[in-house]
Design an enzyme around this catalytic site. Structure first.
Site, PDB file in Angstrom:
ATOM      1  CB  THR A  86      -0.970   0.005   1.194  1.00 16.00           C
ATOM      2  OG1 THR A  86      -1.962   1.022   1.000  1.00 16.00           O
ATOM      3  CG2 THR A  86      -0.240   0.274   2.501  1.00 16.00           C
ATOM      4  CE1 TYR A  87       2.865   7.501  -1.779  1.00 21.72           C
ATOM      5  CE2 TYR A  87       0.557   8.118  -1.610  1.00 21.72           C
ATOM      6  CZ  TYR A  87       1.889   8.475  -1.696  1.00 21.72           C
ATOM      7  OH  TYR A  87       2.239   9.807  -1.695  1.00 21.72           O
ATOM      8  CB  ILE A 154      -8.677  -1.876   6.404  1.00 24.40           C
ATOM      9  CG1 ILE A 154      -9.693  -0.740   6.537  1.00 24.40           C
ATOM     10  CG2 ILE A 154      -8.613  -2.670   7.713  1.00 24.40           C
ATOM     11  CD1 ILE A 154     -11.085  -1.202   6.902  1.00 24.40           C
ATOM     12  N   GLY A 155      -5.432  -2.344   7.198  1.00 27.43           N
ATOM     13  CA  GLY A 155      -4.448  -3.382   7.469  1.00 27.43           C
ATOM     14  C   GLY A 155      -4.177  -3.416   8.954  1.00 27.43           C
ATOM     15  CG  PHE A 167      -8.882   3.280   9.251  1.00 28.46           C
ATOM     16  CD1 PHE A 167      -9.134   4.606   8.939  1.00 28.46           C
ATOM     17  CD2 PHE A 167      -9.252   2.821  10.509  1.00 28.46           C
ATOM     18  CE1 PHE A 167      -9.720   5.463   9.849  1.00 28.46           C
ATOM     19  CE2 PHE A 167      -9.841   3.671  11.437  1.00 28.46           C
ATOM     20  CZ  PHE A 167     -10.083   4.996  11.101  1.00 28.46           C
ATOM     21  CB  CYS A 184      -4.696  -3.850  -1.379  1.00 28.14           C
ATOM     22  SG  CYS A 184      -4.522  -2.535  -0.152  1.00 28.14           S
TER      23      CYS A 184
END
Length: 229
Positions: A86-87, A154-155, A167, A184
């Site tokens: 993700t960025y 979300i991670g 998130f 993702c």
């Protein structure tokens, strides 16, 4: 209207509600989360919800595939959270949620669902219709062309039942920065932002709306006394 200095005045006590207005180095934030996670688990510190932004960075979750790192033009950091690449960058508001689920309900699925609902409800306060998709990670909406696009990531990670990470919601980031990765791991859909949808939302505005819904998010985690359906 509350000023930025007292947005957290009416929020539940026992949790540190922190806002950072400048850019916070990702590695420094991750190190602080690691230390705080351990301290919470050992009963040496209170829980933490932290709202901030990072300088441009790509982060790799536990399922990251190097083939999805298309153009590593920014620093790449390996993390312990779930998910893939993700960025993070300016114009994207990140919320780290460090809560002790052992004090509530040891239900990771419910925790993630509550995070999704928190973000979706807050986006709705800005007239952005967002939704979760069961087989796709993140928060989704429709872009200006009517195509499904991702507006939030979300991670999470849980260690000794204390949560980490959280998130991120795209307020006004440079969307071209997402081109360095397959966000993702989902190549078939694009990425959008509040700004791209014609919504000019400042970080303080977002924080105010998000924190106003924090009590209902916390209530969703207290499911021990619910009657079975």
């Amino acid at each position: 209207m509350k000023s930025a200095d007292n947005l957290t005045d009416d929020l539940p006590v026992g949790i540190e509600w922190r806002r950072s207005d400048g850019l916070v180095d990702y590695r420094a934030a991750m190190a602080e989360q690691e230390a705080r996670n351990t301290a919470i688990a050992e009963g040496e510190a209170g829980e933490l919800v932290w709202l901030l932004e990072h300088p441009p960075v790509y982060t790799a979750g536990t399922s990251a595939d190097v083939a999805e790192l298309v153009d590593p033009r920014f620093d790449v950091v390996t993390t312990g959270r779930g998910g893939r690449y993700t960025y993070h960058g300016p114009g994207q508001r990140v919320t780290y949620v460090l809560l002790d689920l052992a004090r509530r309900e040891k239900d990771l699925r419910n925790f993630v669902h509550a995070l999704e609902n928190w973000v979706i409800a807050t986006l709705g306060d800005f007239a952005v219709e967002a939704f979760a998709v069961p087989d796709r990670i993140g928060i989704w909406t429709r872009d200006a062309a009517g195509t499904e696009a991702k507006i939030g990531a979300i991670g999470v990670r849980v260690r000794r039942w204390v949560t980490m990470h959280g998130f991120a919601v795209n307020l006004s980031p440079d969307l071209t920065h997402f081109g360095g990765i397959v966000p993702c791991g989902i190549a078939d859909y694009g990425v959008t932002s509040m700004a791209a949808l014609g919504k000019a939302v400042a970080p303080e505005e977002w924080d105010r709306a998000l924190l106003a819904r924090a009590p209902e998010f916390l209530r969703a985690l207290d499911i021990k006394d619910r009657m079975p359906a």
